[in-house]
Design a protein around this motif. Structure first.
Motif, PDB file in Angstrom:
ATOM      1  N   HIS A  72      94.247  80.306  82.906  1.00  0.00           N
ATOM      2  CA  HIS A  72      93.655  80.863  81.690  1.00  0.00           C
ATOM      3  C   HIS A  72      94.529  80.578  80.479  1.00  0.00           C
ATOM      4  CE1 HIS A  72      92.412  83.857  78.676  1.00  0.00           C
ATOM      5  NE2 HIS A  72      91.229  83.843  79.274  1.00  0.00           N
ATOM      6  N   GLU A  73      95.835  80.789  80.624  1.00  0.00           N
ATOM      7  CA  GLU A  73      96.733  80.559  79.485  1.00  0.00           C
ATOM      8  C   GLU A  73      96.830  79.075  79.162  1.00  0.00           C
ATOM      9  OE1 GLU A  73      99.269  80.816  76.303  1.00  0.00           O
ATOM     10  OE2 GLU A  73      97.865  82.253  77.200  1.00  0.00           O
TER      11      GLU A  73
ATOM     12  N   ARG B 289      93.534  78.228  77.433  1.00  0.00           N
ATOM     13  CA  ARG B 289      93.485  78.856  76.104  1.00  0.00           C
ATOM     14  C   ARG B 289      94.298  78.052  75.104  1.00  0.00           C
ATOM     15  NH1 ARG B 289      96.103  81.249  72.447  1.00  0.00           N
ATOM     16  NH2 ARG B 289      98.043  80.795  73.552  1.00  0.00           N
TER      17      ARG B 289
ATOM     18  N   VAL C 281      87.725  80.907  77.870  1.00  0.00           N
ATOM     19  CA  VAL C 281      88.937  81.178  77.091  1.00  0.00           C
ATOM     20  C   VAL C 281      88.726  81.174  75.577  1.00  0.00           C
ATOM     21  CG1 VAL C 281      90.396  80.220  78.921  1.00  0.00           C
ATOM     22  CG2 VAL C 281      89.681  78.748  77.022  1.00  0.00           C
TER      23      VAL C 281
ATOM     24  N   ASP D 168      89.651  84.133  73.397  1.00  0.00           N
ATOM     25  CA  ASP D 168      91.081  84.441  73.297  1.00  0.00           C
ATOM     26  C   ASP D 168      91.874  83.341  72.608  1.00  0.00           C
ATOM     27  OD1 ASP D 168      90.622  86.775  74.779  1.00  0.00           O
ATOM     28  OD2 ASP D 168      90.931  85.722  76.676  1.00  0.00           O
ATOM     29  N   SER D 169      91.216  82.292  72.179  1.00  0.00           N
ATOM     30  CA  SER D 169      91.922  81.103  71.704  1.00  0.00           C
ATOM     31  C   SER D 169      92.444  81.221  70.281  1.00  0.00           C
ATOM     32  CB  SER D 169      91.002  79.887  71.779  1.00  0.00           C
ATOM     33  OG  SER D 169      89.961  79.993  70.808  1.00  0.00           O
TER      34      SER D 169
END
Length: 389
Positions: free
Chosen positions: A203-204, A207, A239, A242-243
């Motif tokens: 996810h990170e 993102r 994502v 949250d980007s």
């Protein structure tokens, strides 16, 4: 009961979106010459590599298009010294800033999970390649024992298969191209220790890459942004909230779009670059986006059978005044740059095309430009005159 009022969505005209994209890609406003080639790489986040070399290879043409006639040895030195960059699979095979190594952990993990490869490996060959690199330092596939088995080009040797697999896994890094051959080294030597980890979850990683792509494009659709580092649409969907990118509406675009909030904070102004673009330049590498933003249909025809080509082997679009005004298929004959096939959008494209051709010729050591064919023969006398000034 309280309700949250949705934030108003920014509305952009088609012209505003075009200028935002140009500035984000480094073609509008003064270039950062102090940062040079490394600044261009950092700003774009990825520079695509390709084997074709006409005026120069694509990774040389990308900084040239933004900075002007920076020396070609300077370009190579900037990319490949001081552990500044590495090559990996992004939009395609790309040069990437070394700081982004941790954010490609999701891709390295995916490669390690692949159940089947197209090439089988004899027992011990993977370990042998790693041991040889550890003992001897950076090596090409030829130096590792040969890249091919002696058959067709895809018939790789065991050592070539092994080192390419190690590259995808992240145990080995391509640290430079030498005579267009990859030079491999162990990641433990090639990547700074503070970056040498796969600790970030998928996810990170995703993102971060969505944010980087949005910043490099300025504004884009789901497909535009996902395509930049070749992630899947559903990965983008997971994502994007949250980007840090913000949703926008763009006049004439039939799909939702997102923009870098910093790109929206000020009006894009400054001097436009006049230049020829590599077909693999990130400004134009996605065909649908190029058509949507510039109204310009562009296709690389190097892999099209010669009789079916419309614009030539390596047609380079002409960027001038923030528009795509034509294209040229160049070649070199001694110290002459030959425009084998050239197209012009109209009389206003004549002077910019002449300027771009003269600058490109000087950059690659040519002192003459010759036009062979044009789709506007009525404009050829004016172009010839402009080239002579």
């Amino acid at each position: 009961m309280t309700t949250t009022t949705p934030r108003p969505m920014t509305e952009l005209s088609a012209d505003e979106a075009r200028r935002i994209a140009l500035r984000a890609q480094g073609f509008l406003g003064a270039p950062d010459r102090r940062a040079g080639v490394r600044g261009v790489l950092r700003h774009l986040g990825a520079v695509q590599l390709d084997t074709i070399s006409v005026l120069a290879r694509s990774h040389e043409l990308v900084p040239y298009a933004r900075l002007g006639a920076v020396g070609r040895p300077t370009v190579e030195t900037a990319y490949w010294t001081d552990r500044h960059a590495f090559e990996y699979w992004s939009h395609a095979a790309c040069i990437l800033p070394i700081e982004e190594w941790p954010h490609f952990a999701f891709r390295r993990r995916a490669y390690r999970r692949r159940p089947q490869w197209s090439h089988d490996l004899p027992d011990g060959s993977y370990e042998a390649v790693i041991a040889q690199l550890r003992a001897e330092g950076p090596l090409t596939a030829t130096e590792l024992g040969g890249a091919k088995n002696g058959g067709e080009w895809w018939d790789w040797s065991a050592s070539k298969v092994a080192v390419e697999r190690a590259l995808m896994y992240g145990e080995v890094v391509c640290t430079e191209r030498r005579g267009w051959k990859r030079v491999y080294d162990l990641a433990e030597r090639a990547v700074p220790q503070d970056l040498l980890h796969d600790e970030l979850d998928d996810h990170e990683c995703l993102r971060r890459l969505v944010l980087l792509a949005g910043q490099a494009l300025g504004v884009g659709t789901r497909a535009d942004i996902a395509d930049y580092h070749r992630i899947r649409g559903e990965e983008f969907d997971a994502v994007v909230a949250d980007s840090g990118l913000v949703p926008v509406r763009v006049e004439g675009w039939d799909k939702p779009a997102w923009a870098d909030p910093e790109a929206l904070a000020s009006e894009p102004r400054g001097r436009h670059r006049t230049t020829l673009l590599s077909p693999f330049d990130s400004l134009v590498w996605e065909r649908a986006r190029t058509e949507r933003i510039f109204g310009f249909t562009h296709r690389l025809e190097a892999y099209v059978p010669k009789p079916k080509r419309v614009h030539g082997y390596f047609a380079m679009p002409l960027l001038a005044g923030g528009r795509l005004l034509g294209r040229v298929d160049p070649a070199r004959e001694g110290t002459t740059l030959v425009a084998r096939q050239l197209s012009l959008a109209g009389p206003k494209a004549v002077e910019p095309m002449a300027r771009a051709l003269r600058e490109a010729a000087e950059w690659v050591g040519c002192d003459t430009v010759r036009v062979e064919r044009s789709d506007r023969p009525d404009l050829t006398p004016a172009l010839t005159a402009a080239l002579g000034t």
